[in-house]
Enzyme design. Structure first.
Site, PDB file in Angstrom:
ATOM      1  N   ASP A 345       0.866  -1.189   0.000  1.00 31.84           N
ATOM      2  CA  ASP A 345       0.000   0.000   0.000  1.00 31.84           C
ATOM      3  C   ASP A 345       0.897   1.232   0.000  1.00 31.84           C
ATOM      4  O   ASP A 345       2.118   1.117   0.024  1.00 31.84           O
ATOM      5  CB  ASP A 345      -0.924  -0.006   1.235  1.00 31.84           C
ATOM      6  CG  ASP A 345      -0.131   0.128   2.528  1.00 31.84           C
ATOM      7  OD1 ASP A 345       0.930  -0.501   2.644  1.00 31.84           O
ATOM      8  OD2 ASP A 345      -0.556   0.878   3.436  1.00 31.84           O
ATOM      9  N   HIS A 648       1.482  -9.077  -3.267  1.00 34.10           N
ATOM     10  CA  HIS A 648       0.485  -8.043  -2.980  1.00 34.10           C
ATOM     11  C   HIS A 648       1.253  -6.729  -2.873  1.00 34.10           C
ATOM     12  O   HIS A 648       1.717  -6.319  -1.803  1.00 34.10           O
ATOM     13  CB  HIS A 648      -0.255  -8.352  -1.673  1.00 34.10           C
ATOM     14  CG  HIS A 648      -1.346  -7.365  -1.374  1.00 34.10           C
ATOM     15  ND1 HIS A 648      -2.569  -7.415  -1.996  1.00 34.10           N
ATOM     16  CD2 HIS A 648      -1.400  -6.291  -0.548  1.00 34.10           C
ATOM     17  CE1 HIS A 648      -3.327  -6.419  -1.559  1.00 34.10           C
ATOM     18  NE2 HIS A 648      -2.638  -5.711  -0.678  1.00 34.10           N
ATOM     19  N   ASP A 691       1.335 -17.774  -3.329  1.00 35.60           N
ATOM     20  CA  ASP A 691       1.805 -16.714  -4.231  1.00 35.60           C
ATOM     21  C   ASP A 691       0.622 -16.203  -5.035  1.00 35.60           C
ATOM     22  O   ASP A 691       0.453 -16.514  -6.206  1.00 35.60           O
ATOM     23  CB  ASP A 691       2.903 -17.272  -5.149  1.00 35.60           C
ATOM     24  CG  ASP A 691       3.393 -16.211  -6.139  1.00 35.60           C
ATOM     25  OD1 ASP A 691       3.147 -15.012  -5.895  1.00 35.60           O
ATOM     26  OD2 ASP A 691       4.005 -16.593  -7.156  1.00 35.60           O
ATOM     27  N   GLU A 700       2.445 -10.156   0.797  1.00 37.55           N
ATOM     28  CA  GLU A 700       2.714  -8.721   0.635  1.00 37.55           C
ATOM     29  C   GLU A 700       4.216  -8.496   0.850  1.00 37.55           C
ATOM     30  O   GLU A 700       4.956  -9.422   1.211  1.00 37.55           O
ATOM     31  CB  GLU A 700       1.912  -7.884   1.653  1.00 37.55           C
ATOM     32  CG  GLU A 700       1.999  -6.389   1.368  1.00 37.55           C
ATOM     33  CD  GLU A 700       0.971  -5.533   2.135  1.00 37.55           C
ATOM     34  OE1 GLU A 700       0.127  -6.078   2.860  1.00 37.55           O
ATOM     35  OE2 GLU A 700       1.028  -4.297   1.980  1.00 37.55           O
TER      36      GLU A 700
HETATM   37  O1  G3I Z   1       1.881 -12.225  17.216  1.00 37.58           O
HETATM   38  C1  G3I Z   1       0.566 -12.742  17.284  1.00 37.58           C
HETATM   39  C2  G3I Z   1       0.617 -14.145  17.772  1.00 37.58           C
HETATM   40  O2  G3I Z   1       1.128 -14.169  19.058  1.00 37.58           O
HETATM   41  C3  G3I Z   1      -0.762 -14.728  17.730  1.00 37.58           C
HETATM   42  O3  G3I Z   1      -0.726 -16.078  18.072  1.00 37.58           O
HETATM   43  C4  G3I Z   1      -1.314 -14.578  16.335  1.00 37.58           C
HETATM   44  C5  G3I Z   1      -2.753 -15.065  16.275  1.00 37.58           C
HETATM   45  O4  G3I Z   1      -3.525 -14.329  15.381  1.00 37.58           O
HETATM   46  O5  G3I Z   1      -1.291 -13.248  15.952  1.00 37.58           O
HETATM   47  C6  G3I Z   1      -0.033 -12.673  15.922  1.00 37.58           C
HETATM   48  O6  G3I Z   1      -0.175 -11.368  15.587  1.00 37.58           O
HETATM   49  C7  G3I Z   1      -0.171 -11.036  14.265  1.00 37.58           C
HETATM   50  C8  G3I Z   1       0.735  -9.844  14.152  1.00 37.58           C
HETATM   51  O7  G3I Z   1       0.659  -9.277  12.899  1.00 37.58           O
HETATM   52  C9  G3I Z   1       2.178 -10.277  14.365  1.00 37.58           C
HETATM   53  O8  G3I Z   1       3.027  -9.214  14.253  1.00 37.58           O
HETATM   54  C10 G3I Z   1      -1.576 -10.731  13.838  1.00 37.58           C
HETATM   55  O9  G3I Z   1      -2.302 -11.925  13.744  1.00 37.58           O
HETATM   56  C11 G3I Z   1      -1.571 -10.017  12.526  1.00 37.58           C
HETATM   57  O10 G3I Z   1      -2.865  -9.616  12.195  1.00 37.58           O
HETATM   58  C12 G3I Z   1      -0.647  -8.838  12.548  1.00 37.58           C
HETATM   59  O11 G3I Z   1      -0.512  -8.402  11.242  1.00 37.58           O
HETATM   60  C13 G3I Z   1      -0.025  -7.113  10.978  1.00 37.58           C
HETATM   61  C14 G3I Z   1      -0.892  -6.546   9.851  1.00 37.58           C
HETATM   62  O12 G3I Z   1      -0.360  -5.339   9.435  1.00 37.58           O
HETATM   63  C15 G3I Z   1      -2.327  -6.358  10.247  1.00 37.58           C
HETATM   64  O13 G3I Z   1      -2.436  -5.443  11.258  1.00 37.58           O
HETATM   65  C16 G3I Z   1       1.420  -7.249  10.506  1.00 37.58           C
HETATM   66  O14 G3I Z   1       2.256  -7.617  11.584  1.00 37.58           O
HETATM   67  C17 G3I Z   1       1.894  -5.939   9.908  1.00 37.58           C
HETATM   68  O15 G3I Z   1       3.172  -6.145   9.346  1.00 37.58           O
HETATM   69  C18 G3I Z   1       0.925  -5.486   8.855  1.00 37.58           C
HETATM   70  O16 G3I Z   1       1.334  -4.274   8.380  1.00 37.58           O
HETATM   71  C19 G3I Z   1       0.712  -3.824   7.177  1.00 37.58           C
HETATM   72  C20 G3I Z   1       0.209  -2.435   7.448  1.00 37.58           C
HETATM   73  O17 G3I Z   1      -0.837  -2.501   8.381  1.00 37.58           O
HETATM   74  C21 G3I Z   1      -0.225  -1.739   6.169  1.00 37.58           C
HETATM   75  N1  G3I Z   1       0.797  -1.805   5.196  1.00 37.58           N
HETATM   76  C22 G3I Z   1       1.207  -3.143   4.862  1.00 37.58           C
HETATM   77  C23 G3I Z   1       1.738  -3.860   6.060  1.00 37.58           C
HETATM   78  C24 G3I Z   1       2.200  -5.267   5.737  1.00 37.58           C
HETATM   79  O18 G3I Z   1       1.190  -6.187   5.550  1.00 37.58           O
HETATM   80  O1  9MR Z   2      -3.596  -3.733   0.675  1.00 44.88           O
HETATM   81  C1  9MR Z   2      -3.724  -3.751   2.061  1.00 44.88           C
HETATM   82  C2  9MR Z   2      -2.437  -4.234   2.689  1.00 44.88           C
HETATM   83  O2  9MR Z   2      -1.394  -3.355   2.415  1.00 44.88           O
HETATM   84  C3  9MR Z   2      -2.610  -4.422   4.183  1.00 44.88           C
HETATM   85  O3  9MR Z   2      -1.489  -5.078   4.710  1.00 44.88           O
HETATM   86  C4  9MR Z   2      -3.821  -5.258   4.467  1.00 44.88           C
HETATM   87  C5  9MR Z   2      -4.098  -5.383   5.954  1.00 44.88           C
HETATM   88  O4  9MR Z   2      -4.316  -4.183   6.546  1.00 44.88           O
HETATM   89  O5  9MR Z   2      -4.944  -4.736   3.860  1.00 44.88           O
HETATM   90  C6  9MR Z   2      -4.849  -4.639   2.455  1.00 44.88           C
HETATM   91  O6  9MR Z   2      -6.011  -4.105   1.993  1.00 44.88           O
HETATM   92  C7  9MR Z   2      -7.100  -4.986   1.988  1.00 44.88           C
HETATM   93  C8  9MR Z   2      -8.068  -4.634   3.089  1.00 44.88           C
HETATM   94  O7  9MR Z   2      -7.514  -4.841   4.360  1.00 44.88           O
HETATM   95  C9  9MR Z   2      -9.335  -5.453   2.956  1.00 44.88           C
HETATM   96  N1  9MR Z   2      -9.916  -5.294   1.659  1.00 44.88           N
HETATM   97  C10 9MR Z   2      -9.036  -5.691   0.577  1.00 44.88           C
HETATM   98  C11 9MR Z   2      -7.761  -4.880   0.624  1.00 44.88           C
HETATM   99  C12 9MR Z   2      -6.839  -5.383  -0.454  1.00 44.88           C
HETATM  100  O8  9MR Z   2      -6.551  -4.351  -1.231  1.00 44.88           O
END
Ligand code: G3I
Ligand code: 9MR
Ligand code: ZN
Length: 832
Positions: A345, A648, A691, A700
């Site tokens: 994103d 992604h 993938d 992503e």
């Molecule tokens: O660490 C816990 C673990 O202990 C637990 O058992 C497990 C069960 O669900 O969850 C784990 O946490 C996860 C966490 O990342 C770990 O760091 C969450 O499920 C998971 O939802 C969370 O995801 C984060 C995601 O955003 C959603 O919030 C990612 O770390 C984080 O890198 C990602 O960041 C996104 C940005 O929001 C938007 N831009 C892209 C970026 C990459 O995807």
């Molecule tokens: O594209 C978004 C990605 O960068 C984020 O990691 C992810 C989780 O926050 O969300 C993606 O966006 C999705 C959104 O959460 C749900 N609708 C579909 C989007 C895909 O573009």
């Protein structure tokens, strides 16, 4: 030619030997005659059904008298501005399906009902225009799936503006009931089509440095005992070894053997052969196997640049996101242009930015000679190492994110994520969100760190960094924790946190390192851990451990060292126990970062101790990332034989080609997107990766997943090398009781000593809440257990404190009972 066939061919042409087994993942035939739609009669409300709104569409989904009811108050501007959908229906090519539902509306109108691709071109596999009236009608028809199998198709009703048929409409409700989708006939279906190829022999597809430990991992073995290393050019057999260490790999749901070929050191291209199995992909041995990869891992950040014109044949674009951003909740607009797009994103977030910058600067610190001035960025040739130029690009943006009072705004983005468009096409208004203490502490640490590195090249800039650091430090001193939550209108990356203690620790140690002034350490009483966006304590540890003339007898140094070695010991243990050599026992979003981070910790531990087992573990983490894993994938796009082709990543999706040099998030057992849910639902944990461009939770890319790869490549370059059979080393480390970790997401298990018996929630007192936490953790481990999602979940220290029955058996209901007996004064002391 189909892709999986092509990949099989690459494997075998490269290896040019017999191709016997190519074991596809098990077929998952659909059941004939069974309704695939769950909650099809809406007895469970709207469960399993969802809505999508955009371009002005306004609607509300609810259940009414056992029917799905979609109330639309604005049809928006597009036919899909209002959508109600059911996600993930598998349609197999040549399958014959029967789709049936009852539908009506409280006004006469026209909508579309279809099953379509979720992503890509959104092509429809079956489509019907529906003229609705107040009279319920039953739609019931058969269709044949003509297109390629799509196991994550979506049943969709487009209820937005139907320009050709009707204009804006008054508020109305559409009712749907008794939905059914059945597979009627599958005699012409090939259930194995489209399954990813799963190699039987996995190796680091990029290759190995000559003196590195080299291991191939074998599966699908029947009675083979030997393997060979073949020179790919001459076809000469250069080495024969034994399959060893048979392991039941429960995380990957397979039995593995390993084959050590560390003694093959001559530069060249090779593959592994083992009779009855497909040959491995071809890999290289050589001194420079990672040179291009290292450069590309940094150049990828250049391609993520925002606010400036980016020059690149495929991914170049004009300056994007150049408009001023509104400070959330005010009418004030500020310039926050610049910095790197975070990921797939286009948001820009201070917290993950700090990690990325720290990785680059510490990587450069470790091996400056690896970093040239010619990787192909506009600053190449300016006599400043490109890695410093690139990091500076981010730092300059971060400075714009500092508010007048010294705090750092947490992030800037639009309200929502855009479609799959190039960055210049995202033109919605930008918002700068409020300051957070995590962003401010990370900001402070990054600026203090940066001040050191730019001193030599640009004194003014270095001074600016230090001034910014000091201002943010003053803010931290004056303010309590401000933890960030997205304001309700903003749904982009949150990067929230449970605590800012580890961020403040990093800032304190980094300020001490930059100034030598011990006043910054006044609040530091222990070492924290973590190298990701939510836990950053290990950056503080690295700061002190790699500081010139650090006082090795100081508490802060000793605590940091103990914390790093303790983690490294666990990583070594896990890595040696795992066939593929990675340190994880569970795989969460961004697991590849966690693996790279584990390698970094081991790289630092090796430098502290000269113990080669740490270096070996660091190398093993890299091998995993580059192909030695159970999904047979080199996780860096454009490298190895099989790497993400559909990341992604919006620029890649818009251009239709994967940008090179990006590390994908990797395996995530929590199935957090539709593609992962569809493709990985039957997979064991270590195989939950797909993938597919829709799989943002596995495929992503981010700036802060690439940066630890850069750092790991750097650390392993210098690491001790091991040749021949590897001897096991036992390391004994002393740990001080003040060294604890408060975080759970990214660091491997650490062992804890009991500090306050019975105090499972670690608040310093023993009370009923401690017993309750044990019961909650037992009943609902995902929420309250060691890795739980609830803020009050159990920590490693809490677990150690809670084991009061004195038998070191982990926590059981007996421990909860014992605490209660103690509180009722039925027993005098804990542990009992
Ligand atoms: O660490 C816990 C673990 O202990 C637990 O058992 C497990 C069960 O669900 O969850 C784990 O946490 C996860 C966490 O990342 C770990 O760091 C969450 O499920 C998971 O939802 C969370 O995801 C984060 C995601 O955003 C959603 O919030 C990612 O770390 C984080 O890198 C990602 O960041 C996104 C940005 O929001 C938007 N831009 C892209 C970026 C990459 O995807
Ligand atoms: O594209 C978004 C990605 O960068 C984020 O990691 C992810 C989780 O926050 O969300 C993606 O966006 C999705 C959104 O959460 C749900 N609708 C579909 C989007 C895909 O573009
Ligand atoms: Zn941009």
């Amino acid at each position: 030619m189909k892709k999986q066939v092509l990949k099989k061919c690459i494997a075998s042409i490269a290896a040019c030997s017999m191709m016997v087994t190519a074991v596809p993942l098990s077929a998952h035939p659909a059941e004939k005659g069974k309704n695939m739609i769950t909650n099809s009669d809406f007895e469970n409300g709207v469960q399993d059904w969802g809505i999508y709104k955009e371009s002005g569409g306004v609607c509300n989904l609810h259940a009414e008298d056992g029917k799905l009811a979609l109330t639309i108050s604005d049809v928006g501007r597009l036919n899909y501005s209002v959508q109600v959908f059911y996600d993930i229906v598998p349609l197999y090519k040549n399958g014959v399906y029967r789709l049936k539902y009852d539908i009506y509306s409280d006004i006469g109108r026209y909508i579309e009902g279809m099953i379509q691709q979720n992503g890509g071109t959104y092509q429809s596999y079956t489509w019907k225009g529906l003229a609705l009236s107040t009279e319920p009608k039953t739609i019931d028809y058969q269709f044949t799936m003509k297109q390629d199998t799509d196991i994550m198709a979506k049943l969709v009703f487009n209820c937005g503006l139907q320009e050709d048929f009707e204009g804006p409409l008054p508020e109305h409700t559409i009712y749907i009931d008794n939905v059914s989708l059945e597979l009627v006939e599958d005699s012409n279906v090939d259930y194995n089509a489209g399954k990813p190829y799963a190699p039987s022999i996995n190796i680091n597809q990029v290759g190995y440095r000559p003196d590195a430990v080299k291991k191939a991992v074998f599966r699908d073995v029947t009675d083979q005992t030997e393997f060979s290393v073949i020179n790919a050019d001459t076809k000469e057999k250069v080495y024969t070894g034994k399959l060893e260490n048979e392991k039941n790999n429960t995380l990957a749901g397979e039995t593995d053997w390993t084959g050590d070929f560390s003694s093959v050191k001559d530069a060249g291209k090779y593959y592994i052969s083992c009779e009855g199995l497909d040959n491995s992909y071809t890999f290289e041995i050589g001194d420079k196997v990672y040179s291009n990869l290292l450069d590309d891992s940094v150049r990828m950040l250049y391609l993520q640049r925002c606010g400036v014109k980016v020059e690149d044949e495929e991914f170049g674009h004009e300056a994007c996101h150049t408009k001023e951003a509104t400070i959330y909740g005010t009418n004030e607009k500020i310039d926050v242009s610049g910095g790197w797009h975070d990921a797939g994103d286009y948001g820009r977030y201070v917290v993950p930015a700090a990690k990325a910058v720290a990785d680059l600067l510490y990587a450069y610190q470790d091996q400056p000679e690896l970093y040239g001035d010619n990787i192909g960025i506009p600053e190449s040739g300016n006599n400043v190492p490109d890695v410093l130029d690139e990091a500076r690009f981010e730092l300059e943006w971060m400075m714009k994110m500092q508010a007048a009072d010294g705090g750092a705004y947490h992030k800037v983005s639009c309200e929502t994520f855009p479609g799959y468009i190039m960055p210049t096409a995202e033109t919605a208004p930008l918002y700068v969100t409020p300051v957070s203490s995590t962003a401010t502490a990370d900001f402070c640490a990054s600026m203090a760190l940066a001040a050191e590195f730019y001193e030599k090249y640009d004194k003014d800039f270095a001074e600016k960094c230090m001034a910014a650091a000091e201002k943010s430090w003053a803010w931290l001193e004056a303010n309590p924790d401000f933890l960030f939550k997205n304001p309700k209108e903003i749904v982009t990356g949150e990067y929230g946190d449970r605590t800012d203690k580890d961020e403040r620790y990093w800032a304190a140690v980094q300020m001490y390192r930059a100034t030598g002034d011990e006043k910054y350490l006044a609040g530091v009483s222990k070492a924290y851990t973590g190298l990701d966006w939510s836990t950053v304590g290990d950056y503080g540890n690295i700061a002190i451990l790699t500081m010139k003339n650090a006082d090795k007898d100081s508490e802060v140094y000793k605590n940091a060292k103990a914390a790093v070695l303790k983690q490294a010991d666990d990583i070594v243990k896990n890595s040696e126990a795992s066939s593929y050599g990675d340190a994880l026992t569970e795989y969460n979003w961004g697991s590849n970062m966690t693996i790279a981070n584990a390698g970094i910790i081991c790289g630092i531990a090796e430098q502290l101790t000269d113990d080669a087992s740490y270096g070996k573990a660091a190398q093993s983490q890299l091998n995993y990332l580059l192909g030695t894993n159970s999904v047979g994938t080199c996780f860096v796009s454009g490298y190895g034989t099989v790497s993400p082709e559909h990341p992604h990543h919006r620029p890649s999706m818009a251009v239709g080609k994967a940008m090179k040099g990006m590390l994908a998030g990797g395996v995530n057992q929590n199935l957090e997107d539709s593609a992962a849910k569809a493709y990985c639902r039957d997979n064991p944990a270590a195989k939950c990766f797909i993938d597919n461009a829709e799989s943002y939770s596995t495929n992503e890319i981010t700036i802060y997943w690439n940066s630890p790869l850069t750092y790991l490549l750097t650390l392993t370059e210098k690491s001790s090398t091991v040749s021949g059979p590897v001897t096991e080393t036992t390391t004994t480390t002393t740990t001080t009781s003040t060294t604890t970790t408060t975080t759970t997401t990214s660091t491997p298990d650490v062992t804890y000593d009991m500090v306050t018996p019975g105090d499972t929630n670690c608040d310093g007192t023993v009370e009923l809440a401690d017993a309750i936490l044990i019961m909650q953790a037992l009943a609902n481990p995902n929420k309250y257990g060691l890795t739980g999602s609830d803020e009050r979940h159990l920590t490693g220290q809490g677990k150690a404190n809670g084991d009061v029955t004195g038998n070191k058996d982990g926590l059981t209901s007996d421990d909860a009972l014992t605490i209660q007996m103690y509180l009722l004064k039925l027993i005098g002391n804990l542990p009992a």
